[in-house]
Motif scaffolding. Sequence first.
Motif, PDB file in Angstrom:
ATOM      1  N   ARG A  81      53.559  97.262  72.648  1.00  0.00           N
ATOM      2  CA  ARG A  81      54.231  96.014  72.311  1.00  0.00           C
ATOM      3  C   ARG A  81      53.271  94.831  72.421  1.00  0.00           C
ATOM      4  N   LEU A  82      53.518  93.814  71.604  1.00  0.00           N
ATOM      5  CA  LEU A  82      52.717  92.596  71.532  1.00  0.00           C
ATOM      6  C   LEU A  82      51.360  92.815  70.873  1.00  0.00           C
ATOM      7  N   SER A  83      51.114  94.016  70.354  1.00  0.00           N
ATOM      8  CA  SER A  83      49.861  94.311  69.653  1.00  0.00           C
ATOM      9  C   SER A  83      50.191  95.028  68.349  1.00  0.00           C
ATOM     10  N   PRO A  84      50.355  94.297  67.240  1.00  0.00           N
ATOM     11  CA  PRO A  84      50.743  94.933  65.976  1.00  0.00           C
ATOM     12  C   PRO A  84      49.715  95.953  65.510  1.00  0.00           C
ATOM     13  N   ASP A  90      50.696  91.560  59.760  1.00  0.00           N
ATOM     14  CA  ASP A  90      50.037  90.560  60.602  1.00  0.00           C
ATOM     15  C   ASP A  90      48.842  91.124  61.380  1.00  0.00           C
ATOM     16  N   PHE A  91      48.501  92.373  61.153  1.00  0.00           N
ATOM     17  CA  PHE A  91      47.471  93.054  61.942  1.00  0.00           C
ATOM     18  C   PHE A  91      46.154  92.282  61.971  1.00  0.00           C
ATOM     19  N   ALA A  92      45.641  91.921  60.803  1.00  0.00           N
ATOM     20  CA  ALA A  92      44.329  91.263  60.750  1.00  0.00           C
ATOM     21  C   ALA A  92      44.358  89.879  61.400  1.00  0.00           C
ATOM     22  N   ASP A  93      45.413  89.105  61.126  1.00  0.00           N
ATOM     23  CA  ASP A  93      45.514  87.777  61.745  1.00  0.00           C
ATOM     24  C   ASP A  93      45.578  87.888  63.261  1.00  0.00           C
ATOM     25  N   HIS A  94      46.362  88.847  63.740  1.00  0.00           N
ATOM     26  CA  HIS A  94      46.439  89.059  65.185  1.00  0.00           C
ATOM     27  C   HIS A  94      45.058  89.358  65.763  1.00  0.00           C
ATOM     28  N   LEU A  95      44.338  90.272  65.125  1.00  0.00           N
ATOM     29  CA  LEU A  95      43.015  90.647  65.627  1.00  0.00           C
ATOM     30  C   LEU A  95      42.078  89.447  65.652  1.00  0.00           C
ATOM     31  N   PHE A  96      42.097  88.652  64.598  1.00  0.00           N
ATOM     32  CA  PHE A  96      41.188  87.507  64.542  1.00  0.00           C
ATOM     33  C   PHE A  96      41.429  86.556  65.698  1.00  0.00           C
ATOM     34  N   TRP A  97      42.667  86.098  65.856  1.00  0.00           N
ATOM     35  CA  TRP A  97      42.944  85.082  66.879  1.00  0.00           C
ATOM     36  C   TRP A  97      42.820  85.655  68.282  1.00  0.00           C
ATOM     37  N   PHE A  98      43.135  86.927  68.453  1.00  0.00           N
ATOM     38  CA  PHE A  98      42.982  87.563  69.766  1.00  0.00           C
ATOM     39  C   PHE A  98      41.522  87.534  70.204  1.00  0.00           C
ATOM     40  N   HIS A  99      40.617  87.867  69.297  1.00  0.00           N
ATOM     41  CA  HIS A  99      39.198  87.917  69.658  1.00  0.00           C
ATOM     42  C   HIS A  99      38.523  86.547  69.566  1.00  0.00           C
ATOM     43  N   TRP A 100      38.983  85.698  68.646  1.00  0.00           N
ATOM     44  CA  TRP A 100      38.378  84.368  68.490  1.00  0.00           C
ATOM     45  C   TRP A 100      38.622  83.511  69.719  1.00  0.00           C
ATOM     46  N   GLY A 151      49.455  85.267  65.859  1.00  0.00           N
ATOM     47  CA  GLY A 151      49.415  86.571  65.226  1.00  0.00           C
ATOM     48  C   GLY A 151      50.280  86.699  64.009  1.00  0.00           C
ATOM     49  N   GLY A 152      51.086  85.674  63.707  1.00  0.00           N
ATOM     50  CA  GLY A 152      51.943  85.729  62.533  1.00  0.00           C
ATOM     51  C   GLY A 152      53.399  85.485  62.841  1.00  0.00           C
ATOM     52  N   ARG A 153      54.250  86.453  62.499  1.00  0.00           N
ATOM     53  CA  ARG A 153      55.700  86.282  62.609  1.00  0.00           C
ATOM     54  C   ARG A 153      56.184  86.290  64.047  1.00  0.00           C
ATOM     55  N   ASN A 154      55.510  87.053  64.908  1.00  0.00           N
ATOM     56  CA  ASN A 154      55.986  87.270  66.276  1.00  0.00           C
ATOM     57  C   ASN A 154      54.906  86.945  67.293  1.00  0.00           C
ATOM     58  N   LEU A 155      55.332  86.699  68.516  1.00  0.00           N
ATOM     59  CA  LEU A 155      54.380  86.502  69.606  1.00  0.00           C
ATOM     60  C   LEU A 155      53.606  87.788  69.855  1.00  0.00           C
ATOM     61  N   THR A 156      52.295  87.672  69.995  1.00  0.00           N
ATOM     62  CA  THR A 156      51.436  88.821  70.281  1.00  0.00           C
ATOM     63  C   THR A 156      50.461  88.438  71.396  1.00  0.00           C
ATOM     64  N   THR A 157      49.589  89.363  71.729  1.00  0.00           N
ATOM     65  CA  THR A 157      48.575  89.045  72.736  1.00  0.00           C
ATOM     66  C   THR A 157      47.587  87.994  72.231  1.00  0.00           C
ATOM     67  N   ALA A 158      47.568  87.713  70.933  1.00  0.00           N
ATOM     68  CA  ALA A 158      46.768  86.589  70.441  1.00  0.00           C
ATOM     69  C   ALA A 158      47.280  85.286  71.047  1.00  0.00           C
ATOM     70  N   ASP A 159      48.596  85.170  71.180  1.00  0.00           N
ATOM     71  CA  ASP A 159      49.177  83.982  71.818  1.00  0.00           C
ATOM     72  C   ASP A 159      48.905  83.979  73.317  1.00  0.00           C
ATOM     73  N   ILE A 160      49.008  85.143  73.935  1.00  0.00           N
ATOM     74  CA  ILE A 160      48.705  85.247  75.367  1.00  0.00           C
ATOM     75  C   ILE A 160      47.295  84.712  75.630  1.00  0.00           C
ATOM     76  N   MET A 161      46.361  85.035  74.729  1.00  0.00           N
ATOM     77  CA  MET A 161      44.988  84.580  74.895  1.00  0.00           C
ATOM     78  C   MET A 161      44.827  83.095  74.564  1.00  0.00           C
ATOM     79  N   MET A 162      45.452  82.637  73.499  1.00  0.00           N
ATOM     80  CA  MET A 162      45.196  81.282  73.010  1.00  0.00           C
ATOM     81  C   MET A 162      45.873  80.188  73.828  1.00  0.00           C
TER      82      MET A 162
END
Length: 212
Positions: A81-84, A90-100, A151-162
């Motif tokens: 969960r929280l990792s598409p 939304d996979f690529a967007d999530h990955l970008f913001w998570f690592h950026w 990460g897109g439509r839903n909260l993901t670990t990209a948000d946790i990081m940002m």
Amino acid sequence: MLTVHHLGISQSERIVWLCEELGIDYAYKRYDRRADNRLAPDEYKALHPMGIAPVITDGDLVLGESGAICDYICGKYGDGRLSPGPADPDFADHLFWFHWSNGTFMATLMMQLVLAGGGGDANPAAVFVNDRSRRGWEMVEKRLGEAPFFGGRNLTTADIMMVYCLTTSRAFRGTPLDGFPNIRAYLARIAERPAYRRAMEKAEPGWTPMLG
């Protein structure tokens, strides 16, 4: 037993929030910063060779680094969960913001903090870092005008990081959010999340999160 070791006013608030969003069982230990230099106490530094937050322990495992910890907890305790996954649009967007988040944005903000007062426009390094910081904040504002979450439509670990970059880290720099209406609206949405409120009450009792 998974234990989150949280250093006050630090990136480890991310891990407390992650555990609360996932609703998993975890042990929690908070460490106050030293009064003389505001750095981590020796007890915290002894947890990991880098001596910095965040750190988790899980049985014999000792793990540092925000992104690695997010992936570990989501994979082992969160059923992904929280990792598409790759099939999610939304996979690529999530990955970008998570690592950026830490790979570029947080690194730039830290460089900016180190170079503050270092000669201004007369210092080529400061000019470079300040321009990179400006472009980073503009990217964030633009993204949050395009999607409700990083990460897109839903909260993901990209948000946790940002979110830490946009809130608590500003306590070290005093960066205002004037002129960033999308960021302010996003943080208002984050503030409404029960898991975020629980996490911040636990991580920083008596402290008002920097959500505006």
